[in-house]
Design a protein around this motif. Sequence first.
Motif, PDB file in Angstrom:
ATOM      1  N   MET A  35      45.781 -15.926   8.538  1.00 29.59           N
ATOM      2  CA  MET A  35      45.810 -17.241   7.121  1.00 29.59           C
ATOM      3  C   MET A  35      46.396 -18.688   8.106  1.00 29.59           C
ATOM      4  O   MET A  35      47.251 -18.496   8.892  1.00 29.59           O
ATOM      5  N   PRO A  36      46.045 -19.662   7.342  1.00 29.06           N
ATOM      6  CA  PRO A  36      44.428 -19.984   6.597  1.00 29.06           C
ATOM      7  C   PRO A  36      43.270 -19.191   7.044  1.00 29.06           C
ATOM      8  O   PRO A  36      43.040 -19.588   8.120  1.00 29.06           O
ATOM      9  N   ALA A  37      42.266 -18.650   5.960  1.00 28.71           N
ATOM     10  CA  ALA A  37      40.538 -19.296   6.978  1.00 28.71           C
ATOM     11  C   ALA A  37      40.526 -19.804   7.459  1.00 28.71           C
ATOM     12  O   ALA A  37      40.704 -21.188   6.773  1.00 28.71           O
ATOM     13  N   SER A  38      39.182 -19.808   8.321  1.00 29.03           N
ATOM     14  CA  SER A  38      38.799 -20.696   8.617  1.00 29.03           C
ATOM     15  C   SER A  38      37.946 -21.476   7.824  1.00 29.03           C
ATOM     16  O   SER A  38      37.253 -20.629   7.100  1.00 29.03           O
ATOM     17  N   ALA A  39      37.535 -22.596   8.349  1.00 32.80           N
ATOM     18  CA  ALA A  39      37.042 -23.539   6.552  1.00 32.80           C
ATOM     19  C   ALA A  39      34.768 -22.557   6.435  1.00 32.80           C
ATOM     20  O   ALA A  39      34.949 -22.516   8.019  1.00 32.80           O
ATOM     21  N   GLY A  40      34.834 -22.849   6.108  1.00 30.54           N
ATOM     22  CA  GLY A  40      33.320 -21.632   6.229  1.00 30.54           C
ATOM     23  C   GLY A  40      33.180 -20.303   6.389  1.00 30.54           C
ATOM     24  O   GLY A  40      32.205 -20.051   6.643  1.00 30.54           O
ATOM     25  N   LEU A  41      34.503 -19.648   6.381  1.00 22.73           N
ATOM     26  CA  LEU A  41      34.303 -18.279   6.840  1.00 22.73           C
ATOM     27  C   LEU A  41      33.630 -17.399   5.625  1.00 22.73           C
ATOM     28  O   LEU A  41      32.833 -16.115   5.849  1.00 22.73           O
ATOM     29  N   ALA A  42      34.049 -17.811   4.590  1.00 27.95           N
ATOM     30  CA  ALA A  42      33.265 -16.923   3.024  1.00 27.95           C
ATOM     31  C   ALA A  42      31.313 -17.274   3.757  1.00 27.95           C
ATOM     32  O   ALA A  42      30.582 -16.606   2.445  1.00 27.95           O
ATOM     33  N   GLY A  43      30.987 -17.989   4.128  1.00 31.02           N
ATOM     34  CA  GLY A  43      29.461 -18.404   4.384  1.00 31.02           C
ATOM     35  C   GLY A  43      29.122 -17.756   5.505  1.00 31.02           C
ATOM     36  O   GLY A  43      27.596 -17.500   5.703  1.00 31.02           O
ATOM     37  N   LEU A  44      29.707 -17.328   6.647  1.00 29.04           N
ATOM     38  CA  LEU A  44      29.988 -16.055   7.522  1.00 29.04           C
ATOM     39  C   LEU A  44      29.981 -14.853   7.473  1.00 29.04           C
ATOM     40  O   LEU A  44      29.252 -13.890   7.948  1.00 29.04           O
ATOM     41  N   ILE A  45      30.595 -14.198   6.656  1.00 26.28           N
ATOM     42  CA  ILE A  45      31.008 -12.999   6.120  1.00 26.28           C
ATOM     43  C   ILE A  45      29.732 -12.456   5.845  1.00 26.28           C
ATOM     44  O   ILE A  45      29.174 -13.046   5.453  1.00 26.28           O
ATOM     45  N   ARG A  46      29.123 -11.297   6.515  1.00 26.98           N
ATOM     46  CA  ARG A  46      29.221 -10.226   6.007  1.00 26.98           C
ATOM     47  C   ARG A  46      28.543  -8.720   6.337  1.00 26.98           C
ATOM     48  O   ARG A  46      30.687  -8.360   6.726  1.00 26.98           O
ATOM     49  N   VAL A  47      28.105  -7.701   5.904  1.00 26.65           N
ATOM     50  CA  VAL A  47      28.808  -5.942   6.139  1.00 26.65           C
ATOM     51  C   VAL A  47      27.976  -5.963   7.732  1.00 26.65           C
ATOM     52  O   VAL A  47      27.448  -5.908   8.645  1.00 26.65           O
ATOM     53  N   ASN A  48      29.018  -4.968   8.502  1.00 28.81           N
ATOM     54  CA  ASN A  48      28.520  -4.374   9.493  1.00 28.81           C
ATOM     55  C   ASN A  48      27.855  -3.729   9.683  1.00 28.81           C
ATOM     56  O   ASN A  48      27.846  -2.534   9.236  1.00 28.81           O
ATOM     57  N   ASP A  49      26.673  -4.186  10.966  1.00 28.26           N
ATOM     58  CA  ASP A  49      25.652  -3.704  10.960  1.00 28.26           C
ATOM     59  C   ASP A  49      25.718  -1.877  11.238  1.00 28.26           C
ATOM     60  O   ASP A  49      25.026  -1.485  10.802  1.00 28.26           O
ATOM     61  N   ALA A  50      27.215  -1.253  12.346  1.00 28.79           N
ATOM     62  CA  ALA A  50      27.258  -0.123  12.331  1.00 28.79           C
ATOM     63  C   ALA A  50      27.520   0.270  11.145  1.00 28.79           C
ATOM     64  O   ALA A  50      27.244   1.887  11.390  1.00 28.79           O
ATOM     65  N   ILE A  51      27.455  -0.021   9.567  1.00 30.05           N
ATOM     66  CA  ILE A  51      27.963   1.085   9.052  1.00 30.05           C
ATOM     67  C   ILE A  51      26.214   1.401   7.739  1.00 30.05           C
ATOM     68  O   ILE A  51      26.658   1.772   6.739  1.00 30.05           O
ATOM     69  N   ASP A  52      24.763   0.168   8.217  1.00 32.59           N
ATOM     70  CA  ASP A  52      24.333   0.091   7.557  1.00 32.59           C
ATOM     71  C   ASP A  52      22.266   0.616   8.156  1.00 32.59           C
ATOM     72  O   ASP A  52      22.463   0.435   9.254  1.00 32.59           O
ATOM     73  N   PRO A  53      22.560   1.789   7.957  1.00 32.96           N
ATOM     74  CA  PRO A  53      21.034   2.058   8.783  1.00 32.96           C
ATOM     75  C   PRO A  53      19.643   1.728   8.743  1.00 32.96           C
ATOM     76  O   PRO A  53      18.811   2.035  10.020  1.00 32.96           O
ATOM     77  N   THR A  54      19.709   1.138   7.759  1.00 31.21           N
ATOM     78  CA  THR A  54      18.772   0.260   8.271  1.00 31.21           C
ATOM     79  C   THR A  54      18.816  -0.646   8.856  1.00 31.21           C
ATOM     80  O   THR A  54      17.953  -1.594   9.956  1.00 31.21           O
ATOM     81  N   LYS A  55      20.128  -0.852   9.317  1.00 31.86           N
ATOM     82  CA  LYS A  55      20.139  -2.106  11.219  1.00 31.86           C
ATOM     83  C   LYS A  55      20.642  -1.335  12.294  1.00 31.86           C
ATOM     84  O   LYS A  55      21.326  -2.200  12.735  1.00 31.86           O
ATOM     85  N   GLY A  56      20.529   0.109  12.365  1.00 29.76           N
ATOM     86  CA  GLY A  56      20.867   1.251  13.328  1.00 29.76           C
ATOM     87  C   GLY A  56      21.991   1.604  13.217  1.00 29.76           C
ATOM     88  O   GLY A  56      22.623   2.148  13.830  1.00 29.76           O
ATOM     89  N   GLY A  57      23.177   1.271  11.974  1.00 30.18           N
ATOM     90  CA  GLY A  57      24.485   2.399  11.742  1.00 30.18           C
ATOM     91  C   GLY A  57      24.394   3.010  11.181  1.00 30.18           C
ATOM     92  O   GLY A  57      23.201   3.724  11.332  1.00 30.18           O
ATOM     93  N   LYS A  58      25.419   4.024  11.155  1.00 30.95           N
ATOM     94  CA  LYS A  58      25.675   5.199  10.374  1.00 30.95           C
ATOM     95  C   LYS A  58      26.355   5.087   9.257  1.00 30.95           C
ATOM     96  O   LYS A  58      27.157   4.334   9.380  1.00 30.95           O
ATOM     97  N   PHE A  59      26.100   5.497   7.579  1.00 32.68           N
ATOM     98  CA  PHE A  59      27.101   5.856   7.141  1.00 32.68           C
ATOM     99  C   PHE A  59      28.209   6.282   7.439  1.00 32.68           C
ATOM    100  O   PHE A  59      29.674   5.668   6.702  1.00 32.68           O
ATOM    101  N   GLU A  60      28.644   7.052   8.660  1.00 32.60           N
ATOM    102  CA  GLU A  60      30.171   8.000   8.517  1.00 32.60           C
ATOM    103  C   GLU A  60      30.626   7.135   8.998  1.00 32.60           C
ATOM    104  O   GLU A  60      31.931   7.522   8.647  1.00 32.60           O
ATOM    105  N   THR A  61      30.570   5.438   9.603  1.00 33.12           N
ATOM    106  CA  THR A  61      31.370   5.083   9.909  1.00 33.12           C
ATOM    107  C   THR A  61      32.538   4.983   9.294  1.00 33.12           C
ATOM    108  O   THR A  61      33.459   4.400   9.025  1.00 33.12           O
TER     109      THR A  61
END
Length: 485
Positions: free
Chosen positions: A329-355
């Motif tokens: 804190m405080p957050a760097s400028a533009g972090l809201a534009g960079l945030i994303r869901v980690n590929d590791a929890i998305d099977p469509t992107k090579g991840g697994k729900f279990e993580t």
Amino acid sequence: MSLSVAYNTARSSLQASQSQMAVVSRNTSGASDPNYSRKIAALTTTGGYARITVLRASDQALLTKMLETTSDSATQKALLEGLQKLSQTVGDTELDQSAAARVGALNGALLQYANAPDNPVLAQAFVKAATDLADTLNRATATIQSVRLEADGGMAGSVARINDLLSKFEKANQQIMSGSALGADVSDAMDTRDGLIAQLSEEIGITVVPRAGNDIALYTDSGVPLFERTARPVTFSPTTVYGPATTGGDVLIDGIRVTGPGALMPLNSGNLVGLARLRDDVAVTYQTQLDELARGLIQTFAESDQSGAGKPDKPGAFTFAGATSVPAMPASAGLAGLIRVNDAIDPTKGGKFETIRDGGINGTDYAYNPDGSASFSERLYALAEGMVAQRPFDPTLGFGPTASLQSFASLSGSWLEATRQSASQSVDYQTTLLGHASEALSNATDVNMDDETALMLQLEKSYSASAKLLSVIDQMLKTLLSVVG
């Protein structure tokens, strides 16, 4: 009275009536021109001769008030237009598209998944809710930068218009001064000059200072010379691409900075001020709020070292490009534009729900369920508790030192809506005030067709009487000449 004196008096009266009728006709033809001020034919008598001097109806106090309200109204309108575009990031509350609604949906999906940690359908629902939230923050950031870029372009257009109006004003002012020195009628040129001043007041707050010889000097509402004998150059360098960390250029008048944090004599009103506030204040503050929300999300879903080695926390379900640690804190400028869901929890992107349930996105030292038990739900419940727990946020935003994710997102949306509503109310008030000021000035300076018609009838009677007197004098002279002859 001799016939010659009577003749000269009647002729002078006839000429005066003609001149006055010409002024009335001039008023009638200019009645539809919003910049036209009523002309007054002032009659003076010198040595038995009538003389007409054309005066111009004016009221400096009312004009000043109208200019002030015009500038204030333009400020609020520019601000409101931008706020209405920013409020689209919140959207219709019934459609649940705001950041606050997305946070609530994520919390609900997480609780359902925690109740059945072995259900992949519920895990997928959580990933979708997380993706929707990240996308909402990304799109909101893009909208904010689009609004800032548009405001920057509006500032460039405003500066160009100001310079154009100042150039026209300089020509009109020179024409008035030259005509006044020669004793010419410059009332129409003064109407043109006042019209240019009114247009200038839409873009920038101005102060009008009358001088001898019908000269005028213009200053900004902060005291910077805008026109003093000659027009002062207004400069601005537009920015073509806006990112969250981009700082837009400032406006300078004759080298004096009048917008931005470095301005010693900042402008107070006008379209230019509204656009600058939108670009550099309101939009930036809203971006900072969203960045802090993104930081809070990443922190809430971060993974902690479970090996006991004291390794630092690392991003979990939510991350951002190039992330190696949880942002401070405080957050760097533009972090809201960079945030994303980690590929590791998305099977469509090579991840697994279990993580999501077990952790371990950052390696085995960060695994909460090393045995992979399908009924393990402690991690999910801990995340759900983290979403409603009070956590620190940037206190400079005015929302207090701590808040939950849900309440912080709601406070941000409420702040934006309250700011928009305040600007809307200000526009309504300033528009009403401008209407009253314009009406008062109109009553004092505009043409009243009823009055002009009544005056024309009086002048026609006077003209007719003078003409009849000339006819009588002519007949008497003819009779006298016939007797003498």
